[in-house]
Write a protein that holds these residues in place. Structure first.
Motif, PDB file in Angstrom:
ATOM      1  N   VAL A  15       0.737  -1.247  -0.105  1.00 27.39           N
ATOM      2  CA  VAL A  15       0.155  -0.128  -0.068  1.00 27.39           C
ATOM      3  C   VAL A  15       0.806   1.263  -0.036  1.00 27.39           C
ATOM      4  O   VAL A  15       0.386   2.088  -0.874  1.00 27.39           O
ATOM      5  N   VAL A  16       1.873   1.144   0.799  1.00 31.26           N
ATOM      6  CA  VAL A  16       2.552   2.497   0.832  1.00 31.26           C
ATOM      7  C   VAL A  16       3.486   2.890  -0.410  1.00 31.26           C
ATOM      8  O   VAL A  16       3.490   3.847  -0.883  1.00 31.26           O
ATOM      9  N   GLY A  17       3.924   1.444  -0.996  1.00 28.97           N
ATOM     10  CA  GLY A  17       4.519   1.726  -2.512  1.00 28.97           C
ATOM     11  C   GLY A  17       3.331   1.945  -3.627  1.00 28.97           C
ATOM     12  O   GLY A  17       3.877   1.993  -4.579  1.00 28.97           O
ATOM     13  N   GLY A  18       2.247   1.923  -3.156  1.00 27.43           N
ATOM     14  CA  GLY A  18       1.429   2.226  -4.221  1.00 27.43           C
ATOM     15  C   GLY A  18       1.248   1.052  -5.447  1.00 27.43           C
ATOM     16  O   GLY A  18       0.895   1.265  -6.535  1.00 27.43           O
ATOM     17  N   LYS A  19       1.584  -0.218  -4.876  1.00 26.82           N
ATOM     18  CA  LYS A  19       1.719  -1.364  -5.986  1.00 26.82           C
ATOM     19  C   LYS A  19       0.217  -2.057  -5.781  1.00 26.82           C
ATOM     20  O   LYS A  19       0.102  -3.097  -4.982  1.00 26.82           O
ATOM     21  N   GLN A  20      -0.444  -1.864  -6.739  1.00 30.53           N
ATOM     22  CA  GLN A  20      -1.900  -2.373  -6.600  1.00 30.53           C
ATOM     23  C   GLN A  20      -2.052  -3.772  -6.700  1.00 30.53           C
ATOM     24  O   GLN A  20      -2.593  -4.592  -6.169  1.00 30.53           O
ATOM     25  N   MET A  68      -1.879   6.758  -5.493  1.00 32.57           N
ATOM     26  CA  MET A  68      -1.556   5.484  -5.893  1.00 32.57           C
ATOM     27  C   MET A  68      -1.698   4.445  -4.549  1.00 32.57           C
ATOM     28  O   MET A  68      -2.138   3.292  -4.973  1.00 32.57           O
ATOM     29  N   SER A  69      -1.380   4.867  -3.691  1.00 26.71           N
ATOM     30  CA  SER A  69      -1.690   4.028  -2.369  1.00 26.71           C
ATOM     31  C   SER A  69      -3.077   3.832  -2.087  1.00 26.71           C
ATOM     32  O   SER A  69      -3.434   2.589  -1.776  1.00 26.71           O
ATOM     33  N   ALA A  70      -3.647   4.840  -2.281  1.00 29.62           N
ATOM     34  CA  ALA A  70      -5.169   4.611  -2.176  1.00 29.62           C
ATOM     35  C   ALA A  70      -5.770   3.753  -3.108  1.00 29.62           C
ATOM     36  O   ALA A  70      -6.532   2.782  -2.637  1.00 29.62           O
ATOM     37  N   ARG A  71      -5.490   3.714  -4.237  1.00 32.58           N
ATOM     38  CA  ARG A  71      -5.957   2.692  -5.110  1.00 32.58           C
ATOM     39  C   ARG A  71      -5.398   1.373  -4.904  1.00 32.58           C
ATOM     40  O   ARG A  71      -6.349   0.465  -4.963  1.00 32.58           O
ATOM     41  N   ILE A 107     -10.828   9.373   0.276  1.00 32.24           N
ATOM     42  CA  ILE A 107     -10.167   8.125   0.436  1.00 32.24           C
ATOM     43  C   ILE A 107     -10.382   7.777   1.773  1.00 32.24           C
ATOM     44  O   ILE A 107     -10.788   6.436   2.200  1.00 32.24           O
ATOM     45  N   GLY A 108     -10.577   8.594   3.102  1.00 37.52           N
ATOM     46  CA  GLY A 108     -10.778   8.278   4.119  1.00 37.52           C
ATOM     47  C   GLY A 108     -12.225   7.664   4.323  1.00 37.52           C
ATOM     48  O   GLY A 108     -12.394   6.602   5.102  1.00 37.52           O
ATOM     49  N   ILE A 109     -13.287   8.348   3.776  1.00 35.16           N
ATOM     50  CA  ILE A 109     -14.638   7.834   4.036  1.00 35.16           C
ATOM     51  C   ILE A 109     -14.903   6.585   3.403  1.00 35.16           C
ATOM     52  O   ILE A 109     -15.499   5.629   3.773  1.00 35.16           O
ATOM     53  N   ASN A 110     -14.136   6.293   2.316  1.00 34.40           N
ATOM     54  CA  ASN A 110     -14.119   4.854   1.663  1.00 34.40           C
ATOM     55  C   ASN A 110     -13.695   3.829   2.424  1.00 34.40           C
ATOM     56  O   ASN A 110     -14.327   2.690   2.465  1.00 34.40           O
ATOM     57  N   LEU A 111     -12.695   4.130   3.214  1.00 29.26           N
ATOM     58  CA  LEU A 111     -12.182   3.162   4.005  1.00 29.26           C
ATOM     59  C   LEU A 111     -13.405   2.854   5.280  1.00 29.26           C
ATOM     60  O   LEU A 111     -13.474   1.665   5.588  1.00 29.26           O
ATOM     61  N   VAL A 112     -13.787   3.934   5.763  1.00 29.84           N
ATOM     62  CA  VAL A 112     -14.969   4.044   6.739  1.00 29.84           C
ATOM     63  C   VAL A 112     -16.169   3.081   6.208  1.00 29.84           C
ATOM     64  O   VAL A 112     -16.597   1.940   6.909  1.00 29.84           O
ATOM     65  N   ASN A 113     -16.642   3.498   5.082  1.00 33.15           N
ATOM     66  CA  ASN A 113     -17.614   2.878   4.322  1.00 33.15           C
ATOM     67  C   ASN A 113     -17.434   1.248   4.321  1.00 33.15           C
ATOM     68  O   ASN A 113     -18.357   0.570   4.472  1.00 33.15           O
ATOM     69  N   SER A 114     -16.353   0.907   3.891  1.00 32.25           N
ATOM     70  CA  SER A 114     -15.836  -0.705   3.351  1.00 32.25           C
ATOM     71  C   SER A 114     -16.058  -1.546   4.960  1.00 32.25           C
ATOM     72  O   SER A 114     -16.616  -2.267   4.890  1.00 32.25           O
ATOM     73  N   LEU A 115     -15.590  -0.767   5.864  1.00 31.99           N
ATOM     74  CA  LEU A 115     -15.519  -1.568   7.156  1.00 31.99           C
ATOM     75  C   LEU A 115     -16.918  -1.274   7.620  1.00 31.99           C
ATOM     76  O   LEU A 115     -17.310  -2.797   8.258  1.00 31.99           O
ATOM     77  N   LEU A 116     -17.777  -0.319   7.581  1.00 33.93           N
ATOM     78  CA  LEU A 116     -19.329  -0.482   7.819  1.00 33.93           C
ATOM     79  C   LEU A 116     -20.130  -1.659   7.236  1.00 33.93           C
ATOM     80  O   LEU A 116     -20.545  -2.526   7.841  1.00 33.93           O
ATOM     81  N   ALA A 117     -19.662  -1.572   5.826  1.00 34.85           N
ATOM     82  CA  ALA A 117     -20.487  -2.749   5.117  1.00 34.85           C
ATOM     83  C   ALA A 117     -20.024  -4.044   5.578  1.00 34.85           C
ATOM     84  O   ALA A 117     -20.839  -4.905   5.690  1.00 34.85           O
ATOM     85  N   ALA A 118     -18.766  -4.108   5.687  1.00 34.14           N
ATOM     86  CA  ALA A 118     -18.212  -5.501   6.252  1.00 34.14           C
ATOM     87  C   ALA A 118     -18.789  -5.919   7.792  1.00 34.14           C
ATOM     88  O   ALA A 118     -18.889  -6.878   7.819  1.00 34.14           O
ATOM     89  N   ALA A 119     -19.016  -4.811   8.582  1.00 36.67           N
ATOM     90  CA  ALA A 119     -19.721  -5.051   9.845  1.00 36.67           C
ATOM     91  C   ALA A 119     -21.179  -5.552   9.755  1.00 36.67           C
ATOM     92  O   ALA A 119     -21.822  -5.558  10.760  1.00 36.67           O
ATOM     93  N   GLY A 120     -21.549  -5.229   8.336  1.00 41.99           N
ATOM     94  CA  GLY A 120     -23.090  -5.636   8.224  1.00 41.99           C
ATOM     95  C   GLY A 120     -23.872  -4.616   8.027  1.00 41.99           C
ATOM     96  O   GLY A 120     -25.281  -4.710   7.614  1.00 41.99           O
ATOM     97  N   PHE A 121     -23.419  -3.412   8.140  1.00 42.62           N
ATOM     98  CA  PHE A 121     -24.641  -2.082   8.048  1.00 42.62           C
ATOM     99  C   PHE A 121     -24.810  -1.751   6.465  1.00 42.62           C
ATOM    100  O   PHE A 121     -24.184  -2.185   5.577  1.00 42.62           O
ATOM    101  N   ASN A 122     -25.947  -1.434   6.503  1.00 41.24           N
ATOM    102  CA  ASN A 122     -26.659  -0.941   5.031  1.00 41.24           C
ATOM    103  C   ASN A 122     -25.742   0.564   4.807  1.00 41.24           C
ATOM    104  O   ASN A 122     -26.445   1.066   5.438  1.00 41.24           O
ATOM    105  N   VAL A 123     -24.936   0.679   4.101  1.00 40.37           N
ATOM    106  CA  VAL A 123     -24.225   1.824   3.786  1.00 40.37           C
ATOM    107  C   VAL A 123     -25.080   2.476   2.437  1.00 40.37           C
ATOM    108  O   VAL A 123     -24.786   1.971   1.452  1.00 40.37           O
ATOM    109  N   HIS A 124     -25.522   3.659   2.848  1.00 34.57           N
ATOM    110  CA  HIS A 124     -25.834   4.498   1.399  1.00 34.57           C
ATOM    111  C   HIS A 124     -24.744   5.497   1.135  1.00 34.57           C
ATOM    112  O   HIS A 124     -24.841   6.663   1.964  1.00 34.57           O
ATOM    113  N   HIS A 125     -23.898   5.459   0.449  1.00 34.65           N
ATOM    114  CA  HIS A 125     -22.937   6.472   0.205  1.00 34.65           C
ATOM    115  C   HIS A 125     -23.328   7.519  -0.855  1.00 34.65           C
ATOM    116  O   HIS A 125     -23.511   7.304  -2.088  1.00 34.65           O
ATOM    117  N   LEU A 126     -23.143   8.681  -0.370  1.00 33.39           N
ATOM    118  CA  LEU A 126     -23.842   9.881  -1.445  1.00 33.39           C
ATOM    119  C   LEU A 126     -22.626  10.417  -2.101  1.00 33.39           C
ATOM    120  O   LEU A 126     -22.727  11.243  -2.868  1.00 33.39           O
TER     121      LEU A 126
END
Ligand code: B12
Length: 216
Positions: A15-20, A68-71, A107-126
């Protein structure tokens, strides 16, 4: 066969090296070798991204590297998310998420959303650059328990106050959670929001608490 620590460290480095491609390969390897998917997201992907933010602050990395790291992080999270053990709650709650008006940092909210969805919540991302009225509209449409607003700039964080005000006028009882770089617990208290969380794992805890409070 690699040890768990090796895989997590290599993933954080990718991730640090941006190696997708490497990040995706390591995410798959973690699954194949039975490493817990949530732990892999936190100690591999999110840990790598926090190293990147630190390096940016020290001027050791610049925005193109961050992108690149975020990707790389997002691609690895995509592989891991379906493997996170979802709690078997029948209706865990609906969360409307978005980045405050005037702000395109997601970038940050996408990470939060992924974990919320993974935890089972219904996420409606605007998405990003969301006007306060749009949060309210979406909260009505999805019968939301929680509205989550992200801001990375001292200017856009002021919009959060409007979201809190409109929420109490138009959808009273819906909880508002705030987060993002310049936001703090003090700011949350000042504007009358219901919760602040500093990072993605804390955001999951906050949403659990808010949904329980709303339904009590
Ligand atoms: C990447 C980046 C960009 C990218 C954004 C790409 C994207 N798709 O997001 C680009 C290049 C587009 C960009 C543009 C700009 N940027 Co910029 N950017 C950054 C940078 C380097 C990293 C942010 C990041 O992604 N961090 C990594 C993530 C994982 O962390 P995070 O966002 O904090 O998220 C975590 C927590 O905060 C929390 N969280 C996040 N959201 C939420 C929401 C809720 C509800 C909860 C509970 C928790 C939560 O959980 C997350 C995961 O743990 C920061 C510097 C920094 N160190 O933060 C500057 C920074 C945010 N940018 C800044 C600026 C000024 C700009 C520009 C105005 C520059 C310009 N002159 O054009 C534009 C803004 C345009 C706009 N209208 O928004 C400033 C803001 C200054 C301020 N205080 O207002 C910063 C701080 C840089 C600086 N030091 O000056 N930027």
């Amino acid at each position: 066969m690699s040890s768990k620590e090796e895989i997590l460290n290599e993933l954080a480095d990718a991730v640090v090296g941006g190696k997708q491609d490497l990040a995706v390969e390591l995410a798959n390897k973690a699954i194949d070798e039975g490493v817990d998917a949530y732990e892999t997201i936190m100690k591999g992907c999110a840990h790598g991204m926090s190293i990147v933010s630190d390096k940016y602050d020290k001027r050791e990395m610049f925005v193109p590297h961050i992108m690149m790291s975020a990707r790389a992080m997002n691609s690895a999270v995509e592989v891991l998310q379906p493997h996170v053990n979802v709690e078997s709650i029948e209706d865990p709650g609906h969360v409307v998420m978005g980045v405050a008006f005037g702000d395109i940092h997601d970038i940050g909210i996408n990470l939060v959303n992924s974990l919320l969805a993974a935890a089972g919540f219904n996420v409606h991302h605007l998405g990003k650059d969301v006007a306060p009225e749009n949060f309210i509209e979406a909260a009505k449409e999805h019968n939301a328990d929680v509205i989550g607003v992200s801001a990375l700039m001292t200017t856009s964080m002021l919009v959060m106050k409007d979201v809190v005000k409109l929420t109490s006028e138009e959808v009273p009882g819906v909880k508002v959670m705030v987060g993002g770089g310049p936001v703090s617990q003090n700011f949350c208290d000042d504007i009358g929001a219901d919760a602040y969380a500093e990072n993605a794992p804390e955001a999951i805890k906050a949403v659990k608490r808010l949904v329980a409070e709303r339904r009590a």
